[in-house]
Design an enzyme around this catalytic site. Structure first.
Site, PDB file in Angstrom:
ATOM      1  N   ASN A   1       0.855  -1.186   0.000  1.00 49.10           N
ATOM      2  CA  ASN A   1       0.000   0.000   0.000  1.00 49.10           C
ATOM      3  C   ASN A   1       0.904   1.254   0.000  1.00 49.10           C
ATOM      4  OD1 ASN A   1      -1.426   2.254   1.128  1.00 49.10           O
ATOM      5  ND2 ASN A   1      -3.069   0.864   1.689  1.00 49.10           N
TER       6      ASN A   1
ATOM      7  N   ASP B   1      -0.191   4.483  -0.015  1.00 47.42           N
ATOM      8  CA  ASP B   1      -0.904   5.701   0.412  1.00 47.42           C
ATOM      9  C   ASP B   1       0.006   6.684   1.140  1.00 47.42           C
ATOM     10  OD1 ASP B   1      -3.190   4.482  -0.493  1.00 47.42           O
ATOM     11  OD2 ASP B   1      -4.058   4.126   1.481  1.00 47.42           O
ATOM     12  N   HIS B   2       0.873   6.146   2.012  1.00 48.07           N
ATOM     13  CA  HIS B   2       1.589   7.060   2.905  1.00 48.07           C
ATOM     14  C   HIS B   2       2.820   7.689   2.271  1.00 48.07           C
ATOM     15  CE1 HIS B   2      -1.447   6.689   5.764  1.00 48.07           C
ATOM     16  NE2 HIS B   2      -1.400   5.375   5.646  1.00 48.07           N
TER      17      HIS B   2
ATOM     18  N   ARG C   1       3.883  18.801   1.508  1.00 45.59           N
ATOM     19  CA  ARG C   1       4.459  19.981   0.850  1.00 45.59           C
ATOM     20  C   ARG C   1       3.697  20.359  -0.422  1.00 45.59           C
ATOM     21  NH1 ARG C   1      10.214  21.336   2.034  1.00 45.59           N
ATOM     22  NH2 ARG C   1      10.171  21.322   4.294  1.00 45.59           N
TER      23      ARG C   1
ATOM     24  N   HIS D   1      -5.601   3.741  -1.832  1.00 47.73           N
ATOM     25  CA  HIS D   1      -6.952   4.110  -1.386  1.00 47.73           C
ATOM     26  C   HIS D   1      -7.244   5.538  -1.830  1.00 47.73           C
ATOM     27  CE1 HIS D   1      -9.818   4.397   2.379  1.00 47.73           C
ATOM     28  NE2 HIS D   1     -10.404   4.768   1.261  1.00 47.73           N
TER      29      HIS D   1
ATOM     30  N   ARG E   1      -9.364   8.241  -1.229  1.00 49.91           N
ATOM     31  CA  ARG E   1     -10.377   8.661  -0.248  1.00 49.91           C
ATOM     32  C   ARG E   1     -11.177   9.834  -0.796  1.00 49.91           C
ATOM     33  NH1 ARG E   1      -9.045   6.614   5.242  1.00 49.91           N
ATOM     34  NH2 ARG E   1     -10.829   7.836   5.874  1.00 49.91           N
TER      35      ARG E   1
ATOM     36  N   ARG F   1      -6.959  12.826   0.843  1.00 43.24           N
ATOM     37  CA  ARG F   1      -5.904  13.251   1.781  1.00 43.24           C
ATOM     38  C   ARG F   1      -4.539  12.669   1.416  1.00 43.24           C
ATOM     39  NH1 ARG F   1      -7.629   9.999   7.194  1.00 43.24           N
ATOM     40  NH2 ARG F   1      -9.532  11.171   6.864  1.00 43.24           N
TER      41      ARG F   1
ATOM     42  N   GLU G   1      -8.635   0.714  -3.495  1.00 45.50           N
ATOM     43  CA  GLU G   1      -9.494   0.772  -2.301  1.00 45.50           C
ATOM     44  C   GLU G   1     -10.366   2.005  -2.371  1.00 45.50           C
ATOM     45  OE1 GLU G   1      -7.551   0.908   1.422  1.00 45.50           O
ATOM     46  OE2 GLU G   1      -6.405  -0.899   1.011  1.00 45.50           O
TER      47      GLU G   1
ATOM     48  N   THR H   1      -8.637   3.709   8.212  1.00 50.86           N
ATOM     49  CA  THR H   1      -9.862   2.902   8.115  1.00 50.86           C
ATOM     50  C   THR H   1     -10.004   2.096   9.407  1.00 50.86           C
ATOM     51  OG1 THR H   1      -9.348   2.771   5.781  1.00 50.86           O
ATOM     52  CG2 THR H   1     -11.113   1.356   6.571  1.00 50.86           C
TER      53      THR H   1
ATOM     54  N   GLU I   1     -11.357  -9.161   2.608  1.00 50.09           N
ATOM     55  CA  GLU I   1     -10.102  -8.844   3.291  1.00 50.09           C
ATOM     56  C   GLU I   1     -10.442  -8.671   4.762  1.00 50.09           C
ATOM     57  OE1 GLU I   1      -7.380  -6.075   1.469  1.00 50.09           O
ATOM     58  OE2 GLU I   1      -6.603  -5.468   3.422  1.00 50.09           O
TER      59      GLU I   1
ATOM     60  N   HIS J   1      -4.088  -4.456   7.574  1.00 49.31           N
ATOM     61  CA  HIS J   1      -4.207  -3.269   8.425  1.00 49.31           C
ATOM     62  C   HIS J   1      -3.372  -3.427   9.684  1.00 49.31           C
ATOM     63  CE1 HIS J   1      -5.605   0.470  10.108  1.00 49.31           C
ATOM     64  NE2 HIS J   1      -6.105   0.731   8.923  1.00 49.31           N
TER      65      HIS J   1
END
Ligand code: PXP
Length: 262
Positions: free
Chosen positions: A12, A14-15, A23, A48, A50, A54, A75, A106, A156, A199
């Site tokens: 994943n 996302d981060h 920035r 994901h 969202r 974000r 996702e 989530t 999942e 998760h």
């Protein structure tokens, strides 16, 4: 002893986008991270989109689909807007997740029992489009049985409560959550579902859950992105030191030619 089936790793990203968005620029690029993850052995990429965008943005999802050579797991919340975007993106899979704007991540599984009327046509449209649907749910027998009735091929299992209990040292809770996961995974297989999990997994919890042969895929992000900072930071500092030294070296050369000294 029979060889257990292979266990896929979905990374994943996302981060990486969370960090980029701090920035509001282009770096670090989640697509670059996805390509690197695949090169290192990831079997697929999860992202994901969202509602509040974000982290992952619409163009990230389009670029992931265009640029990666492994399956993309999209996702999303079960909304009309997301359905439209996912049908246009045509990922390998869509994982339907619950979403609340105020949550940090989530936090729980999708309530497929409470929402089955709304989810049924939604899942049908994704199935018709040839997109593999996965439902992100708690290891709760009622939710699992409803997922099978809704004709989703995959669930999942949300491992967040188990992972939190392990990390916080709450042994009794961790044990109870673990047994729920084991029983839920077995039930899901017995009703014909493919079982994924994810998760909050770290090295220890991933190693433990990998011992369940009924699980076909783990989706992991946050912990690995955090660890990557520590594994990669020293190398990055060395590369920056080298870049600065090269620049200073060039300036020294230029000064010599300016002064005419050898
Ligand atoms: N699977 C699903 C459905 C998720 O929503 C998430 C978090 O976005 C993950 C897996 C990965 O969780 P983590 O980032 O905590 O490893």
């Amino acid at each position: 002893m029979a060889t257990p089936p292979p266990l896929r790793l979905g990374v994943n990203v996302d981060h990486v986008a969370t960090l980029r968005n701090a920035r509001r620029g282009r770096n670090p690029d989640p697509v670059r991270a996805a390509l690197l993850a695949i090169e290192a052995g990831a079997d697929g990429i999860t992202a994901h989109l969202r509602e509040d965008r974000r982290h992952i943005r619409d163009d990230d999802m389009a670029r992931l689909k265009a640029e990666i050579s492994k399956p993309l797991n999209f996702e999303m919340a079960a909304t009309e807007d997301m359905l439209r975007i996912s049908l246009a993106t045509k990922p390998h899979a869509v994982c339907l997740v619950p979403e609340r704007r105020e949550e940090l991540t989530t936090e729980g599984g999708l309530d497929v029992v409470g929402q089955h009327n709304a989810l049924a046509p939604f899942i049908a449209r994704l199935n018709e489009a040839g997109i593999r649907v996965s439902l992100f749910i708690a290891a709760d027998p009622r939710q699992i049985e409803m997922a099978a009735k809704l004709r989703a091929p995959v669930i999942e299992i949300h491992t967040g409560a188990w992972c939190d209990a392990v990390v916080d040292g709450h042994a009794a809770k961790a044990d109870a959550e673990w047994h729920r996961i084991v029983a839920g995974a077995a039930l899901a297989r017995s009703v014909g579902l493919e079982v994924h999990a994810g998760h909050g997994l770290d090295y220890a919890t991933a190693e433990k859950i990998a011992g369940l042969p009924v699980i076909a895929e783990l989706n992991i992000g946050y912990y690995m992105i955090g660890e990557a900072l520590f594994v990669g930071l020293a190398e990055t500092v060395r590369a920056m030191r080298a870049a600065m030294d090269r620049g200073r070296g060039k300036a020294a050369g230029a000064n010599h030619s300016l002064t005419g000294k050898a």
